[in-house]
Design an enzyme around this catalytic site. Structure first.
Site, PDB file in Angstrom:
ATOM      1  N   GLU A 216       0.828  -1.198   0.000  1.00  0.00           N
ATOM      2  CA  GLU A 216       0.000   0.000   0.000  1.00  0.00           C
ATOM      3  C   GLU A 216       0.868   1.256   0.000  1.00  0.00           C
ATOM      4  O   GLU A 216       0.361   2.363   0.160  1.00  0.00           O
ATOM      5  CB  GLU A 216      -0.933  -0.004   1.206  1.00  0.00           C
ATOM      6  CG  GLU A 216      -1.894  -1.190   1.226  1.00  0.00           C
ATOM      7  CD  GLU A 216      -2.802  -1.186   2.442  1.00  0.00           C
ATOM      8  OE1 GLU A 216      -3.846  -0.499   2.388  1.00  0.00           O
ATOM      9  OE2 GLU A 216      -2.462  -1.860   3.422  1.00  0.00           O
ATOM     10  N   SER A 236       7.127   4.715   2.263  1.00  0.00           N
ATOM     11  CA  SER A 236       8.054   4.897   1.150  1.00  0.00           C
ATOM     12  C   SER A 236       9.366   4.170   1.407  1.00  0.00           C
ATOM     13  O   SER A 236       9.816   4.054   2.551  1.00  0.00           O
ATOM     14  CB  SER A 236       8.343   6.391   0.945  1.00  0.00           C
ATOM     15  OG  SER A 236       9.220   6.606  -0.145  1.00  0.00           O
ATOM     16  N   ALA A 259       2.078   2.802   8.122  1.00  0.00           N
ATOM     17  CA  ALA A 259       1.521   3.858   7.277  1.00  0.00           C
ATOM     18  C   ALA A 259       2.333   5.140   7.421  1.00  0.00           C
ATOM     19  O   ALA A 259       2.707   5.551   8.520  1.00  0.00           O
ATOM     20  CB  ALA A 259       0.067   4.112   7.662  1.00  0.00           C
ATOM     21  N   GLY A 282      21.492   8.318   8.301  1.00  0.00           N
ATOM     22  CA  GLY A 282      22.098   9.137   9.346  1.00  0.00           C
ATOM     23  C   GLY A 282      21.248   9.339  10.576  1.00  0.00           C
ATOM     24  O   GLY A 282      21.668  10.040  11.508  1.00  0.00           O
ATOM     25  N   LYS A 299      24.023   5.215  14.598  1.00  0.00           N
ATOM     26  CA  LYS A 299      23.350   5.701  13.391  1.00  0.00           C
ATOM     27  C   LYS A 299      22.647   4.529  12.723  1.00  0.00           C
ATOM     28  O   LYS A 299      23.104   3.382  12.793  1.00  0.00           O
ATOM     29  CB  LYS A 299      24.352   6.345  12.443  1.00  0.00           C
ATOM     30  CG  LYS A 299      24.875   7.685  12.948  1.00  0.00           C
ATOM     31  CD  LYS A 299      25.705   8.398  11.901  1.00  0.00           C
ATOM     32  CE  LYS A 299      26.124   9.778  12.409  1.00  0.00           C
ATOM     33  NZ  LYS A 299      26.936  10.518  11.386  1.00  0.00           N
TER      34      LYS A 299
END
Length: 339
Positions: A216, A236, A259, A282, A299
């Site tokens: 999705e 993403s 989401a 980072g 990191k």
């Protein structure tokens, strides 16, 4: 006997008024063609349209090479009069023509190679921007005249998009997948069996899933998502085209990216990223022990590819935290049982 080549494709496509290729459809691409097929198709120009005589001779050679389906296709293309091209890639080298580029994209979407499984260097410079319409691919310089001609016929030329890459389903529909909005999956995507792409999901070229999986969110170019993983709405993955440099971003098996979350590092298996949290290389991450106490700060790049991690943001102080995640998500099998 001629050695086997990397790939072969016999395609039918579209030329502009200058005789330049805009796109090519390869219904039966072949990975690692046999020595007989390689010998039968060697010497053909992978950029120039085949003549009727070329196709007649090619059909005979393909029959002799034990490729009756390709031979039948060559005959059908010859009878259609549509522009045809035969592409034999001796090695997996960067594409130098539109037909070569399209053959490699077909190899990905036909699941013959996985993302990063073929050299696509320079592909953007090879492929032209094209108007994708209800009348097929149209050269942008020729579009205004085609639009006017349609209006004069009392019709509308529908331009669905202007892009270098067409939607995958106009060329390949892999078995066992569901795609709610086909325009959001580009040719060159690799979708494994059992993959579901919901309306807001997006899969770029040279990217995809092992399947099964629920997508999705966005799978950027170069990103591969492992079996059983779930990308939540609006999330993403940072691909090599969007700032990730030469780091190969991947999502392991049975992961959950919540989401509106995102990652700029590869995840191992059974990892979870809390909704709304974007992790870049980072990002400073506070590591927690079994009691939830911070023990060190690292990191995010130091955690790249590691499994069984849960990334979250502390609601009190905003710090990004990471702890071992032993409760891997389980996708609802019912969602994927009937793809």
């Amino acid at each position: 006997m001629t050695d086997s080549a990397f790939a072969f494709g016999l395609g039918v496509g579209t030329l502009n008024a200058k005789g330049e290729w805009l796109e090519v459809y390869f219904p039966q691409p072949v990975l690692a063609p046999s020595a007989e097929l390689t010998a039968a198709t060697s010497g053909l120009d992978s950029a120039s349209p085949l003549t009727a005589d070329d196709l007649r001779a090619l059909a005979e050679k393909l029959t002799d090479a034990g490729e009756p389906e390709l031979a039948a296709f060559a005959s059908r293309v010859r009878d259609s009069g549509r522009p045809a091209v035969a592409v034999l890639l001796g090695d997996d080298t960067p594409p130098t023509s539109v037909p070569e580029g399209y053959l490699k994209l077909h190899l990905l979407s036909h699941r013959l190679v996985k993302p990063h499984g073929t050299d696509l260097s320079g592909l953007f410079g090879v492929l032209p921007n094209v108007a994708w319409t209800n009348e097929g691919a149209i050269d942008l310089a020729e579009l205004p005249e085609r639009q006017l001609n349609a209006r004069l016929r009392g019709e509308l030329l529908e331009v669905s998009c202007v892009d270098k890459f067409p939607k995958m389903t106009n060329y390949v529909v892999p078995t066992g997948v569901r795609i709610a909005h086909t325009a959001r999956v580009r040719l060159g995507a690799h979708l494994g069996e059992g993959t579901t792409i919901m309306h807001e999901g997006f899969v770029n070229f040279n990217a995809g899933t092992d399947g099964p999986g629920m997508i999705e969110g966005r799978i950027s170019a170069g990103v591969m998502v492992g079996e059983g993983s779930d990308l939540g709405g609006g999330c993403s993955t940072m691909g090599t085209l969007s700032g990730g440099g030469d780091i190969v971003i991947a999502v392991g098996r049975e992961c959950l990216i919540g989401a509106n979350a995102g990652i700029g590092i590869p995840l191992g298996d059974r990892c979870t990223v809390e909704a709304g949290l974007f992790i870049t290389a980072g990002t400073k991450v506070s590591m927690l022990d079994a009691d939830g106490q911070a023990v060190e700060s690292v990191k995010a790049r130091d955690l790249a590819g590691k499994s069984d991690l849960l990334f979250r943001r502390n609601s009190a102080n905003g710090a990004v935290e990471c702890l071992t995640n032993r409760s891997a998500i389980e996708l609802n099998e019912e969602l994927h049982a009937h793809n």
